[in-house]
Scaffold this motif. Structure first.
Motif, short mmCIF file in Angstrom:
data_model
loop_
_atom_site.label_atom_id
_atom_site.label_comp_id
_atom_site.label_asym_id
_atom_site.label_seq_id
_atom_site.Cartn_x
_atom_site.Cartn_y
_atom_site.Cartn_z
N LEU A 1 0.83 -1.23 -0.08
CA LEU A 1 0.02 0.04 -0.07
C LEU A 1 0.96 1.17 0.03
CD1 LEU A 1 -2.98 -0.95 2.34
CD2 LEU A 1 -2.95 -1.04 -0.04
N ILE A 2 2.02 1.39 0.39
CA ILE A 2 2.94 2.29 0.88
C ILE A 2 3.37 2.47 -0.62
CG2 ILE A 2 5.20 3.23 1.52
CD1 ILE A 2 4.24 1.99 4.30
N GLU A 3 3.75 1.62 -1.20
CA GLU A 3 4.32 1.59 -2.83
C GLU A 3 3.26 2.13 -3.77
OE1 GLU A 3 5.99 -1.37 -5.97
OE2 GLU A 3 4.44 -2.02 -4.85
N GLY A 4 2.27 1.80 -3.59
CA GLY A 4 0.98 2.31 -4.16
C GLY A 4 0.73 3.87 -4.01
N VAL A 5 0.80 4.29 -2.78
CA VAL A 5 0.84 5.73 -2.47
C VAL A 5 1.95 6.38 -3.16
CG1 VAL A 5 0.98 7.46 -0.64
CG2 VAL A 5 -0.58 5.34 -0.49
N VAL A 6 3.02 6.10 -3.00
CA VAL A 6 4.29 6.60 -3.72
C VAL A 6 4.10 6.45 -5.16
CG1 VAL A 6 6.66 6.35 -4.40
CG2 VAL A 6 5.76 5.95 -2.00
N LEU A 7 3.59 5.47 -5.96
CA LEU A 7 3.10 5.54 -7.21
C LEU A 7 2.28 6.58 -7.65
CD1 LEU A 7 3.11 1.81 -8.20
CD2 LEU A 7 5.10 3.48 -8.62
N LEU A 8 1.09 6.76 -7.00
CA LEU A 8 -0.14 7.74 -7.00
C LEU A 8 0.71 9.14 -6.92
CD1 LEU A 8 -2.93 6.25 -5.13
CD2 LEU A 8 -2.68 6.63 -7.71
N MET A 9 1.38 9.25 -5.67
CA MET A 9 2.16 10.74 -5.78
C MET A 9 3.05 10.94 -6.78
SD MET A 9 3.35 10.40 -1.75
CE MET A 9 4.72 11.56 -1.87
N PHE A 10 3.49 9.92 -7.43
CA PHE A 10 4.38 10.53 -8.77
C PHE A 10 3.76 10.05 -10.04
CE2 PHE A 10 7.52 10.26 -5.29
CZ PHE A 10 8.14 11.45 -5.53
#
Length: 115
Positions: free
Chosen positions: A49-58
């Motif tokens: 989920l953290i990886e998903g948030v990072v991808l969404l942020m970028f």
């Protein structure tokens, strides 16, 4: 360091992170199959989920891809990682589906099989 070695360093790091997340996902799938939903599964979900948030942020792009873009103008999907081009192209789709299936398996194990 020159451009080629900078790009190679990014590709190595990116590939190692990709491999780490494969280990996380396959452990989670194994845990669902053998019905051993432990703390590592919940940690794995948090990491994904953290990886998903990072991808969404970028804007659905890995920050390492953005860094690698400074060193390459290649149009290939695998310019920034040591993966076959087809896997680099469909990586997010494949692993998102796999993650969703794992979460469904966890929900089945926790809610339906053992209410």
């Amino acid at each position: 360091m020159n451009v080629a070695s900078n790009l190679s360093a990014i590709k190595i790091v990116h590939t190692l992170i990709w491999a780490f997340f494969n280990v996380v996902l396959f452990y989670m799938a194994y845990a669902v199959i053998v019905n051993k939903i432990d703390n590592f599964v919940w940690i794995g979900i948090a990491l994904i989920l953290i990886e998903g948030v990072v991808l969404l942020m970028f804007k659905r792009m890995c920050p390492l891809t953005i860094m690698a873009r400074r060193y390459s103008d290649s149009e290939k999907d695998n310019f920034d990682i040591y993966l076959p081009n087809w896997l680099a192209k469909y990586n997010k789709l494949i692993y998102t589906i796999f993650f969703i299936l794992i979460v469904c398996g966890i929900m089945y194990r926790k809610l339906i099989q053992h209410p």
